[in-house]
Design a protein around this motif. Structure first.
Motif, short mmCIF file in Angstrom:
data_model
loop_
_atom_site.label_atom_id
_atom_site.label_comp_id
_atom_site.label_asym_id
_atom_site.label_seq_id
_atom_site.Cartn_x
_atom_site.Cartn_y
_atom_site.Cartn_z
N SER C 178 -29.87 -108.06 -20.42
CA SER C 178 -29.05 -107.07 -20.84
C SER C 178 -27.86 -108.11 -21.52
CB SER C 178 -28.49 -106.18 -20.03
OG SER C 178 -29.45 -105.38 -19.28
N TYR C 179 -27.55 -108.93 -21.04
CA TYR C 179 -26.10 -109.66 -21.36
C TYR C 179 -26.46 -110.71 -22.17
CZ TYR C 179 -23.38 -105.95 -19.36
OH TYR C 179 -22.74 -105.00 -18.96
N GLU C 180 -27.62 -111.34 -22.10
CA GLU C 180 -27.58 -112.50 -23.28
C GLU C 180 -27.66 -112.00 -24.51
OE1 GLU C 180 -29.35 -116.53 -22.69
OE2 GLU C 180 -27.78 -115.21 -21.64
N GLU C 238 -22.49 -112.63 -17.52
CA GLU C 238 -23.22 -113.96 -17.24
C GLU C 238 -22.94 -114.77 -16.08
OE1 GLU C 238 -26.14 -113.67 -19.73
OE2 GLU C 238 -25.75 -115.86 -19.39
N SER C 239 -21.88 -114.97 -15.60
CA SER C 239 -21.08 -115.83 -14.46
C SER C 239 -21.11 -114.92 -13.17
CB SER C 239 -19.78 -116.17 -14.78
OG SER C 239 -18.97 -115.47 -15.42
N ASP C 332 -27.71 -99.55 -13.37
CA ASP C 332 -28.18 -98.89 -14.56
C ASP C 332 -26.86 -98.63 -15.44
OD1 ASP C 332 -26.92 -97.33 -12.26
OD2 ASP C 332 -27.66 -95.51 -13.30
N GLN C 333 -25.73 -98.64 -14.91
CA GLN C 333 -24.55 -98.54 -15.94
C GLN C 333 -24.27 -99.67 -16.42
OE1 GLN C 333 -21.90 -97.43 -12.68
NE2 GLN C 333 -22.31 -95.23 -12.89
N LEU C 334 -24.52 -100.67 -15.54
CA LEU C 334 -24.27 -102.27 -16.22
C LEU C 334 -25.11 -102.42 -17.51
CD1 LEU C 334 -23.32 -105.22 -15.08
CD2 LEU C 334 -25.73 -105.42 -14.98
N THR C 335 -26.61 -102.01 -17.28
CA THR C 335 -27.55 -102.17 -18.55
C THR C 335 -27.01 -101.26 -19.58
OG1 THR C 335 -28.97 -100.82 -17.20
CG2 THR C 335 -29.24 -103.28 -17.30
N ARG C 336 -26.91 -100.03 -19.17
CA ARG C 336 -26.46 -98.96 -20.35
C ARG C 336 -25.25 -99.59 -21.02
NH1 ARG C 336 -24.92 -94.61 -17.49
NH2 ARG C 336 -27.22 -94.23 -16.97
#
Lengths: 209, 390, 402, 172
Positions: C178-180, C238-239, C332-336
């Motif tokens: 998700s965050y890359e 990422e960290s 799920d909130q993080l990926t959303r």
């Protein structure tokens, strides 16, 4: 919304961060081994037995081994054996004393019920708290030598309560002495009569304060 | 039927999730959370069956802290049970004491002097404040807030505990109430300390709410999570803030009017969604009401005795009969049911613990949510294992 | 640039170089390159190792102060020796490996993680003359070594043979996927504007002064600010720092992928987390905050590496501050949040940057229009996407029982 | 020296690729595959193609491997899969056939490509040149590839969301 709540939170933590440097209301930590917080007088932690005299604690214990505390103790951590003989107590009256008085302080839960039910003000709650030990049985099973602490110590940790107890006890003793004196006078006056008055009754249990 | 079986109460579409379990039998991850887990609030254990991160089954395991409280109560004198009640919900010794004292007073027909009643209200509301503030801190800790709200909460709680200590001698195991009154009287300077604490508490709550209540992450984590419907809650016997968060305005202080609560004006906040956020907010609002009650009580407290002269501590033998004393504890209805056969010990001693009853719907609240939510939901129920396991 | 060289070449500015040359000057010529590299490596390890030690202490101290407690203060004056005590404690602990663990991967995971997080330091320009490796595609290199960190977290979680660790491994993967993307998208505008992938080039592109005093750092442009914020949010993820510390979410997964690690291996993870955080902050400084440039022309007499360090530490303090304040998101909130908010925002930001670079020559009233349009292009998507993301989440009002 | 190093890397790359096929543990296979990808990227580095090397690591090690791992972890073993016995002769034969076909195509391509003989100084393409090429000469191809990938992604999302029926009832 839209991150304003997050920013608000950040502001609060920043305020607290700054406040902890200049506002003693915020930085409330007491750094324990160097500083100790003030213990309120009412603080209770493990019972001790009050003795009148610091030099001879075993001879001047107030406890008369009536075993009320043993019966009332909820976790039953007190064990008392009455003595076979009698010793004079502080007012010179002959009393039974505890030949064995043990408190298993690993069982005791500091509830103070023994103090409340004691009619002789003989057992009180202590202020000690640095009592960690690595040995389960020898150091935590306290016998009467460990438990006995002089009245002066009681005065030191609980000045108000000790003063109140002392006042009551001296009043009672005075009353008992006067009664005994009166009884002795009456005895002398009625020397011919055979029946001597019974020895003065033990001081009445203090009323619930 | 055990409350943990599939129940018609299931508020979060649990039935549907169950069918998924059957479809993919054996491919689920079963995780045993607890009894050694940082977020199970003591020695609680949940056997959680996970589909990915989603919970499809949750089985609470209780009893790690069981210590025969009720049986001990039947073999101990009436007075001797009082310190044991401290250890039920060890955050709220004051209210536990009061509920037990109320039951014994009803059994023995004892009256409580005016001043003692006021003292009890003050102590109960202080207890509510520190319980709720702890709950808020723990709940936020469970959402992962690195301890900051918890530390703020504990800073305030510490002040209340210090007041408890200077009055009763102990911070948590207060053992303060007696049948027919209280153990010691409060000095006027103690009351002054309480009143300065109460007056400052509103400001603390404001800061606390500013820190976290509007936080979007908190809202995302708690709103719509663990929704409980009012009827389900009522039929499961849930009480306290948990019940009020689902919109049922049931507060024993109002309903039963024990003690002198009718004299105080206060409101009972109720939620409308029944989710974790509501359960959190109801507690915050209740704290604000408690501040009002405390201010009224501190203003009105009369002088006078604090013990019923008829009451006696030792050798208390009530007439045969039974009684039930309940109060609105911070966690819900805490009640004691006693049967006396005329002897020095109760014939039957039964505790109605709010934590335990509130825990019964845990699986229904958690089904369909993720493992992270289960921790937050458990936190919002506000359990103390001393009371759950007894 | 020339002006800067004239004023900036103080003795201090050249001091690190001079020191290195002093050490290697007596070596034969073919060895000098090798020795110089070795010295650079040792210097980086020493400086960032010390920074790591200081950071662990600073984090605990700051968290303590934020939470109204003094923080560690038992070891040495003001607790300054605490990192040493921690180190001794951690290193003297038994290294416990679960019996059923995948021993090789369990061992490789911390090593891989630490290695890749140290590799990232190679391309950051720490000062005017301080860059360990000059690469044409330095920014790309930085993110490509960073990409392996979550792989190591996955290895740790999977090899531990622990259910919590496995969940953490899954989370690490989901988080990385998700965050890359937002992380990569967030710095693309910088490359678009400065036209280079080399870190020195990007720093050089931020060296001018507008109106003689305002630095032309990328963060002071609308797209730069948006990019910076997206970068920092993605860098938090990422960290694995709070509020995105899901792989080691203490409240649900105990310690996640770290559950079965102890002793030295645990320290490796810990170091890698801080190194990763430091490296990402360093890259943020380079990309958006003008690298080693001073914030005011009159302050250029202070050596450039000091400015770099100051900016770096400021960002690191920000990481700690955020950790002290926020609760954790759910996976799920993080990926959303990544897919529905950061990625679209970063894409729109690319468009904004394109507009910015196309309207480069605009002056006078057009300049005002340029700024306004760019700001609108940043703010409107932010508001719209934020509204959508947080729809249904509102503070509530409560009624009272009758 | 350099040649020895290159041979070593080639060996490591090939070995890890081969082992990745042989291992029964899928996670180990994926990790070995990643190893071989890294080996390939080292070759790119030696060939002077910095950009391609970094992009290779970034895309394959950073993203593709994650997707593969994710897929491995999320795949449910259904009973139908368990029923197929893992190593039958027919499977081995079809595997060899498929591998042979791929090898043939690759060999054909390799043999057809005119390779410069001798060590030539590779085209020192820097990133800017690659960018210009991609965005200029090959813009159309790039766009088409982008479209295809986007469509593929959307298709994947659509397929994946067929089991979203249960998600709709779950928490938001």
């Amino acid at each position: 919304m839209l991150g304003t709540g997050l920013l608000q939170g950040l502001a609060v933590t920043a305020k607290n961060f700054a406040g902890s440097f200049h506002d003693p209301k915020r930085l409330t930590t007491v750094e324990y081994p160097e500083k100790k917080s003030v213990i309120p007088e009412a603080f209770r932690n493990f019972p001790f037995l009050v003795s009148e005299n610091a030099e001879d604690p075993m001879g001047t214990l107030r406890c008369v081994a009536c075993q009320i505390c043993e019966k009332e103790c909820p976790p039953q951590c007190i064990y008392i054996e009455k003595s076979k003989d009698k010793k004079p107590d502080a007012s010179g009256k002959m009393q039974i004393y505890p030949a064995v008085f043990r408190i298993d302080s690993s069982v005791c839960m500091n509830c103070q019920i023994c103090v409340e039910v004691c009619p002789f003000d003989a057992i009180k709650m202590d202020h000690v708290y640095e009592i960690a030990t690595s040995e389960r049985f020898e150091t935590l099973l306290l016998d009467r030598h460990d438990l006995a602490k002089p009245n002066s110590y009681f005065h030191q940790i609980r000045p108000l309560e000790a003063a109140e107890v002392d006042g009551r006890l001296t009043a009672e003793r005075k009353a008992a002495e006067e009664k005994a004196k009166a009884a002795a006078l009456a005895k002398a006056a009625l020397a011919a009569k055979p029946a001597a008055p019974a020895p003065a009754a033990p001081p009445k249990p203090p009323e619930q304060a | 039927m055990s409350p943990f079986d599939a129940s018609p109460l299931s508020p979060s579409g649990g039935a549907h999730v169950r069918s998924v379990v059957d479809e993919f039998h054996g491919d689920l991850l079963e995780v045993s959370m607890g009894p050694h887990h940082p977020s199970t609030h003591g020695v609680f254990r949940m056997i959680v069956t996970l589909d990915g991160e989603r919970i499809v089954k949750l089985k609470p395991v209780l009893g790690y802290l069981h210590r025969n409280h009720e049986k001990i109560g039947e073999s101990t004198s009436y007075l001797g049970s009082m310190p044991y009640t401290d250890r039920l919900d060890y955050l709220n010794a004051m209210t536990n004491n009061w509920a037990y004292a109320l039951a014994v007073e009803r059994l023995g027909g004892l009256a409580v002097p005016e001043r003692a009643e006021y003292l009890r209200v003050i102590l109960a509301e202080l207890s509510r404040l520190q319980n709720h503030v702890c709950l808020a801190g723990f709940l936020l800790q469970d959402t992962g807030a690195s301890g900051t709200p918890l530390m703020y909460a504990f800073r305030e709680r510490e002040k209340i505990l210090e007041l408890f200590e200077s009055l009763s001698g102990s911070r948590m195991m207060c053992n303060f109430q007696r049948f027919g009154g209280c153990r010691t009287d409060a000095s006027s300077e103690w009351l002054g300390q309480v009143s300065s604490l109460v007056n400052g508490f509103g400001a603390f709550l404001d800061e606390f709410e500013e820190l976290i209540t509007g936080n979007e992450i908190l809202m995302a984590r708690t709103q719509g999570v663990g929704v409980m419907k009012g009827p389900a809650a009522v039929s499961a016997g849930i009480t306290g803030p948990m019940l009020r968060a689902c919109g049922v305005g049931y507060d024993i202080r109002k309903v039963d009017a024990y003690g002198i609560y009718p004299r105080f004006t206060f409101r009972v906040p109720i939620g409308s969604h029944g989710d974790t956020y509501d359960r959190y907010m109801i507690r915050i609002l209740e704290m604000r009401e408690s501040i009002g009650i405390l201010q009224q009580a501190l203003r009105d407290i009369p002088a006078g005795p604090i013990m019923d002269p008829k009451a006696k501590l030792r050798g208390f033998r009530p007439k045969p009969g039974e009684s039930y004393g309940r109060i609105e504890g911070p966690k819900g209805e805490i009640g004691f049911y006693l049967i006396s056969d005329g002897s020095a010990n109760p014939y039957r001693y039964r505790v109605r613990p709010p934590s335990f009853v509130n825990l019964t719907l845990l699986e229904d609240l958690c089904l369909g949510h993720t493992i992270a939510d289960s921790v937050v939901i458990l936190g919002s129920i506000d359990i103390v294992l001393g009371e759950v396991d007894r | 640039m020339n002006a800067a060289q004239d004023t900036g070449e103080t003795l201090l500015e050249r001091a690190p170089q001079a020191l290195r040359d002093l050490l290697t000057s007596h070596l034969p010529e073919p060895w000098r390159w090798f020795a110089n590299s070795l010295i650079a490596i040792v210097a980086i390890l020493a400086v960032f190792g010390l920074l790591f030690a200081a950071l662990t202490l600073a984090e605990r101290k700051i968290l303590g102060r934020v939470q109204n407690r003094p923080g560690p203060n038992r070891t040495g004056p003001f607790g300054l020796l605490q990192p040493i005590a921690d180190g001794i404690k951690m290193l003297s602990k038994e290294d416990i490996v679960p019996r059923d663990a995948d021993h090789l991967l369990h061992f490789l995971a911390p090593v891989t993680l630490l290695a890749s997080s140290i590799l990232a330091f190679a391309v950051i320009p720490y000062g005017r003359h301080l860059i360990p490796v000059e690469l044409d595609a330095a920014v790309l290199y930085f993110f490509c070594v960073g990409a392996t960190t979550e792989l190591a977290v996955f290895m740790a979680g999977w090899s531990s043979h622990n259910k919590y660790s496995l969940l953490a491994a899954m989370r690490a993967l989901a988080q990385l996927i998700s965050y890359e993307l937002p992380l990569l998208l967030s710095w693309l505008p910088v490359v678009m504007i400065s036209g280079t992938l080399s870190t020195t080039g990007i720093v050089a592109a931020q060296s001018a002064w507008r109106w003689g005093w305002m630095p032309t750092w990328h963060v002071f442009t609308p797209w730069g600010l948006a990019g910076f914020v997206i970068f920092m949010v993605a860098a938090l993820a990422e960290s694995n720092r709070s509020p995105f510390d899901l792989p080691e979410a203490e409240s649900e997964l105990i310690a996640g992928h770290l559950t079965e690690y102890s002793g030295c291996k645990y320290v490796f993870f810990f170091m890698a987390e801080y190194f990763g955080m430091t490296a990402l902050s360093g890259m943020a400084v380079t990309l958006f905050l003008g690298g080693w440039h001073a914030p005011l022309p009159s302050l250029e007499f202070i050596p450039s590496y000091v400015w770099f360090g100051a900016k770096l530490i400021t960002l690191l303090m920000g990481f700690i501050w955020i950790r002290a304040t926020f609760p954790r998101l759910r996976i799920d909130q993080l990926t959303r949040f990544a897919w529905k908010f950061l990625v679209p925002l970063a894409l729109v930001n690319l468009g904004t940057t394109a507009f910015w670079s196309l309207s480069f020559g605009w002056t006078g009233p057009l300049l005002a229009a340029r700024c306004t349009v760019a700001v609108i292009l940043v703010v409107v998507p932010f508001v719209l996407l934020g509204r959508r993301l947080s729809s249904g989440l509102t503070p509530r009002t409560y009624s009272y029982a009758p | 020296m350099t040649t020895a190093l290159l041979i070593l890397i080639a060996l490591v790359t090939l070995c890890s690729a081969a082992t990745a096929m042989l291992l029964r543990n899928l996670i180990h296979s994926v990790l070995l595959l990643i190893g071989s990808w890294i080996g390939v990227s080292v070759f790119y580095l030696f060939a002077g193609a910095e950009f391609v090397a970094f992009a290779q690591v970034l895309v394959y090690v950073g993203a593709v491997s994650m997707v593969v791992l994710f897929a491995v972890l999320l795949t449910r073993r259904s009973r139908a899969d368990m029923a197929v016995s893992p190593d039958t002769q027919s499977r081995a034969v079809s595997a060899v056939l498929a591998a042979g076909a791929v090898l043939a195509v690759l060999l054909y391509a390799v043999l057809l490509t005119p390779l410069p003989s001798g060590i030539s100084q590779g085209p020192s393409a820097n990133v800017r040149q690659i960018g210009t090429e991609l965005m200029g000469t090959h813009a159309a191809a790039l766009l088409v590839i982008g479209m295809i990938l986007t469509v593929a992604t959307l298709g994947g999302v659509v397929i994946a969301s067929t089991d979203g029926a249960s998600k709709k009832e779950g928490p938001k």
